[in-house]
Write a protein that holds these residues in place. Structure first.
Motif, PDB file in Angstrom:
ATOM      1  N   ALA A  76      -6.995  -5.710 -19.203  1.00 25.44           N
ATOM      2  CA  ALA A  76      -7.330  -6.864 -18.372  1.00 25.44           C
ATOM      3  C   ALA A  76      -8.078  -6.454 -17.105  1.00 25.44           C
ATOM      4  O   ALA A  76      -9.024  -7.126 -16.698  1.00 25.44           O
ATOM      5  CB  ALA A  76      -6.067  -7.647 -18.015  1.00 25.44           C
ATOM      6  N   GLN A  77      -7.676  -5.365 -16.478  1.00 22.31           N
ATOM      7  CA  GLN A  77      -8.333  -4.925 -15.248  1.00 22.31           C
ATOM      8  C   GLN A  77      -9.793  -4.541 -15.528  1.00 22.31           C
ATOM      9  O   GLN A  77     -10.688  -4.918 -14.779  1.00 22.31           O
ATOM     10  CB  GLN A  77      -7.587  -3.737 -14.625  1.00 22.31           C
ATOM     11  N   ALA A  78     -10.035  -3.835 -16.613  1.00 18.17           N
ATOM     12  CA  ALA A  78     -11.403  -3.442 -16.962  1.00 18.17           C
ATOM     13  C   ALA A  78     -12.253  -4.672 -17.275  1.00 18.17           C
ATOM     14  O   ALA A  78     -13.437  -4.728 -16.922  1.00 18.17           O
ATOM     15  CB  ALA A  78     -11.396  -2.481 -18.141  1.00 18.17           C
ATOM     16  N   THR A  79     -11.655  -5.669 -17.918  1.00 16.65           N
ATOM     17  CA  THR A  79     -12.393  -6.898 -18.216  1.00 16.65           C
ATOM     18  C   THR A  79     -12.755  -7.627 -16.929  1.00 16.65           C
ATOM     19  O   THR A  79     -13.873  -8.123 -16.778  1.00 16.65           O
ATOM     20  CB  THR A  79     -11.567  -7.812 -19.149  1.00 16.65           C
ATOM     21  N   ARG A  80     -11.837  -7.700 -15.974  1.00 15.76           N
ATOM     22  CA  ARG A  80     -12.138  -8.325 -14.681  1.00 15.76           C
ATOM     23  C   ARG A  80     -13.253  -7.571 -13.954  1.00 15.76           C
ATOM     24  O   ARG A  80     -14.127  -8.176 -13.336  1.00 15.76           O
ATOM     25  CB  ARG A  80     -10.881  -8.399 -13.815  1.00 15.76           C
ATOM     26  N   GLU A  81     -13.237  -6.246 -14.019  1.00 14.82           N
ATOM     27  CA  GLU A  81     -14.297  -5.452 -13.392  1.00 14.82           C
ATOM     28  C   GLU A  81     -15.644  -5.742 -14.039  1.00 14.82           C
ATOM     29  O   GLU A  81     -16.666  -5.849 -13.359  1.00 14.82           O
ATOM     30  CB  GLU A  81     -13.973  -3.962 -13.479  1.00 14.82           C
ATOM     31  N   LEU A  82     -15.651  -5.888 -15.362  1.00 19.48           N
ATOM     32  CA  LEU A  82     -16.884  -6.222 -16.074  1.00 19.48           C
ATOM     33  C   LEU A  82     -17.364  -7.620 -15.672  1.00 19.48           C
ATOM     34  O   LEU A  82     -18.559  -7.818 -15.417  1.00 19.48           O
ATOM     35  CB  LEU A  82     -16.683  -6.125 -17.582  1.00 19.48           C
ATOM     36  N   GLU A  83     -16.456  -8.586 -15.601  1.00 22.24           N
ATOM     37  CA  GLU A  83     -16.829  -9.926 -15.163  1.00 22.24           C
ATOM     38  C   GLU A  83     -17.460  -9.897 -13.775  1.00 22.24           C
ATOM     39  O   GLU A  83     -18.496 -10.524 -13.538  1.00 22.24           O
ATOM     40  CB  GLU A  83     -15.600 -10.844 -15.140  1.00 22.24           C
ATOM     41  N   ASP A  84     -16.848  -9.167 -12.857  1.00 19.57           N
ATOM     42  CA  ASP A  84     -17.382  -9.063 -11.487  1.00 19.57           C
ATOM     43  C   ASP A  84     -18.766  -8.426 -11.480  1.00 19.57           C
ATOM     44  O   ASP A  84     -19.661  -8.865 -10.759  1.00 19.57           O
ATOM     45  CB  ASP A  84     -16.430  -8.259 -10.594  1.00 19.57           C
ATOM     46  N   ALA A  85     -18.945  -7.383 -12.296  1.00 17.57           N
ATOM     47  CA  ALA A  85     -20.241  -6.703 -12.369  1.00 17.57           C
ATOM     48  C   ALA A  85     -21.307  -7.638 -12.932  1.00 17.57           C
ATOM     49  O   ALA A  85     -22.443  -7.678 -12.442  1.00 17.57           O
ATOM     50  CB  ALA A  85     -20.128  -5.438 -13.218  1.00 17.57           C
ATOM     51  N   ILE A  86     -20.961  -8.430 -13.938  1.00 16.39           N
ATOM     52  CA  ILE A  86     -21.909  -9.377 -14.532  1.00 16.39           C
ATOM     53  C   ILE A  86     -22.291 -10.448 -13.513  1.00 16.39           C
ATOM     54  O   ILE A  86     -23.461 -10.802 -13.376  1.00 16.39           O
ATOM     55  CB  ILE A  86     -21.328 -10.000 -15.822  1.00 16.39           C
ATOM     56  N   ARG A  87     -21.302 -10.965 -12.780  1.00 16.35           N
ATOM     57  CA  ARG A  87     -21.583 -11.990 -11.758  1.00 16.35           C
ATOM     58  C   ARG A  87     -22.586 -11.492 -10.714  1.00 16.35           C
ATOM     59  O   ARG A  87     -23.329 -12.276 -10.146  1.00 16.35           O
ATOM     60  CB  ARG A  87     -20.297 -12.401 -11.047  1.00 16.35           C
ATOM     61  N   ALA A  88     -22.584 -10.202 -10.458  1.00 13.83           N
ATOM     62  CA  ALA A  88     -23.453  -9.628  -9.417  1.00 13.83           C
ATOM     63  C   ALA A  88     -24.893  -9.416  -9.874  1.00 13.83           C
ATOM     64  O   ALA A  88     -25.749  -9.080  -9.061  1.00 13.83           O
ATOM     65  CB  ALA A  88     -22.859  -8.302  -8.930  1.00 13.83           C
ATOM     66  N   LEU A  89     -25.190  -9.617 -11.150  1.00 15.91           N
ATOM     67  CA  LEU A  89     -26.539  -9.378 -11.674  1.00 15.91           C
ATOM     68  C   LEU A  89     -27.370 -10.659 -11.609  1.00 15.91           C
ATOM     69  O   LEU A  89     -27.113 -11.610 -12.357  1.00 15.91           O
ATOM     70  CB  LEU A  89     -26.468  -8.890 -13.127  1.00 15.91           C
ATOM     71  N   PRO A  90     -28.387 -10.724 -10.752  1.00 14.17           N
ATOM     72  CA  PRO A  90     -29.170 -11.963 -10.635  1.00 14.17           C
ATOM     73  C   PRO A  90     -29.955 -12.303 -11.896  1.00 14.17           C
ATOM     74  O   PRO A  90     -30.282 -13.472 -12.128  1.00 14.17           O
ATOM     75  CB  PRO A  90     -30.112 -11.682  -9.456  1.00 14.17           C
ATOM     76  N   GLU A  91     -30.244 -11.332 -12.728  1.00 14.96           N
ATOM     77  CA  GLU A  91     -30.993 -11.587 -13.973  1.00 14.96           C
ATOM     78  C   GLU A  91     -30.152 -12.385 -14.972  1.00 14.96           C
ATOM     79  O   GLU A  91     -30.692 -13.020 -15.880  1.00 14.96           O
ATOM     80  CB  GLU A  91     -31.432 -10.268 -14.615  1.00 14.96           C
ATOM     81  N   VAL A  92     -28.835 -12.322 -14.834  1.00 14.16           N
ATOM     82  CA  VAL A  92     -27.930 -13.062 -15.720  1.00 14.16           C
ATOM     83  C   VAL A  92     -27.781 -14.471 -15.152  1.00 14.16           C
ATOM     84  O   VAL A  92     -27.216 -14.657 -14.081  1.00 14.16           O
ATOM     85  CB  VAL A  92     -26.553 -12.371 -15.830  1.00 14.16           C
ATOM     86  N   ILE A  93     -28.316 -15.452 -15.878  1.00 16.65           N
ATOM     87  CA  ILE A  93     -28.263 -16.820 -15.365  1.00 16.65           C
ATOM     88  C   ILE A  93     -27.053 -17.588 -15.877  1.00 16.65           C
ATOM     89  O   ILE A  93     -26.692 -18.620 -15.320  1.00 16.65           O
ATOM     90  CB  ILE A  93     -29.567 -17.590 -15.649  1.00 16.65           C
ATOM     91  N   SER A  94     -26.427 -17.104 -16.944  1.00 17.43           N
ATOM     92  CA  SER A  94     -25.154 -17.674 -17.379  1.00 17.43           C
ATOM     93  C   SER A  94     -24.391 -16.622 -18.160  1.00 17.43           C
ATOM     94  O   SER A  94     -24.985 -15.720 -18.759  1.00 17.43           O
ATOM     95  CB  SER A  94     -25.340 -18.950 -18.210  1.00 17.43           C
ATOM     96  N   CYS A  95     -23.085 -16.746 -18.131  1.00 19.33           N
ATOM     97  CA  CYS A  95     -22.208 -15.831 -18.859  1.00 19.33           C
ATOM     98  C   CYS A  95     -21.003 -16.623 -19.329  1.00 19.33           C
ATOM     99  O   CYS A  95     -20.391 -17.358 -18.546  1.00 19.33           O
ATOM    100  CB  CYS A  95     -21.756 -14.684 -17.948  1.00 19.33           C
ATOM    101  N   HIS A  96     -20.687 -16.473 -20.598  1.00 16.28           N
ATOM    102  CA  HIS A  96     -19.541 -17.167 -21.185  1.00 16.28           C
ATOM    103  C   HIS A  96     -18.664 -16.176 -21.927  1.00 16.28           C
ATOM    104  O   HIS A  96     -19.167 -15.318 -22.651  1.00 16.28           O
ATOM    105  CB  HIS A  96     -20.014 -18.250 -22.161  1.00 16.28           C
ATOM    106  N   TYR A  97     -17.367 -16.306 -21.731  1.00 12.79           N
ATOM    107  CA  TYR A  97     -16.384 -15.590 -22.530  1.00 12.79           C
ATOM    108  C   TYR A  97     -16.375 -16.311 -23.874  1.00 12.79           C
ATOM    109  O   TYR A  97     -16.234 -17.534 -23.917  1.00 12.79           O
ATOM    110  CB  TYR A  97     -15.021 -15.721 -21.856  1.00 12.79           C
TER     111      TYR A  97
END
Length: 160
Positions: A76-97
């Motif tokens: 779970a901690q690694a998944t949260r870190e990945l989510e945070d890293a994805i949120r920080a990427l401006p090229e990613v305009i949407s992300c869905h689990y």
């Protein structure tokens, strides 16, 4: 939420730059109650914000990629870190689990295929907990940036 609130949401989705007077006229209310309703919809979180819809091609973003990211789900901690890293990427305009194959589905914008490839290698593959990537590219938009459907909120249309 009543028919006026639903009408306000529908009109603002079509054109968020409407003046309060124009919005009120379109939905059949006087300006003061219309303004109060818009403020209430904002305060309650129905309206999250206002933004310009920009033509991505005119600003040089010719590539829209759909990227399925496979990640380890057992931490779970690694998944949260990945989510945070994805949120920080401006090229990613949407992300869905997502369910099924993969963990996340991303929509990514890039200027061209070469730029996407460099970005994926330099950024995506280096994110924490990423096992694999699967990318598909848009060959043409049929519908994008659409308004949310509101018909289910109307009485007699499968709503509450």
């Amino acid at each position: 939420m009543d028919r006026y609130d639903i009408a306000i949401l529908a009109e603002l989705q079509r054109d968020a730059r409407l003046s309060n007077a124009e919005l009120a006229a379109r939905i059949g209310l006087s300006p003061t109650p219309c303004w109060r309703r818009v403020k209430w919809l904002e305060e309650q979180g129905y309206i999250k914000g206002y933004r310009a819809e920009i033509d991505r091609h005119k600003i040089g973003l010719g590539v829209l990629a759909f990227v399925r990211v496979d990640a380890e789900r057992n931490n779970a901690q690694a998944t949260r870190e990945l989510e945070d890293a994805i949120r920080a990427l401006p090229e990613v305009i949407s992300c869905h689990y997502i369910s099924g194959e993969g963990t996340f589905e991303l929509q990514v914008m890039a200027t061209d295929l070469e730029a996407y490839s460099r970005w994926a290698m330099d950024m995506l593959f280096k994110l924490p907990n990423v096992k694999d990537l699967h990318t598909s590219f848009s060959l043409g938009e049929v519908k994008a940036g659409g308004a949310l459907p509101l018909g289910h909120l109307l009485p007699g249309h499968g709503g509450r």
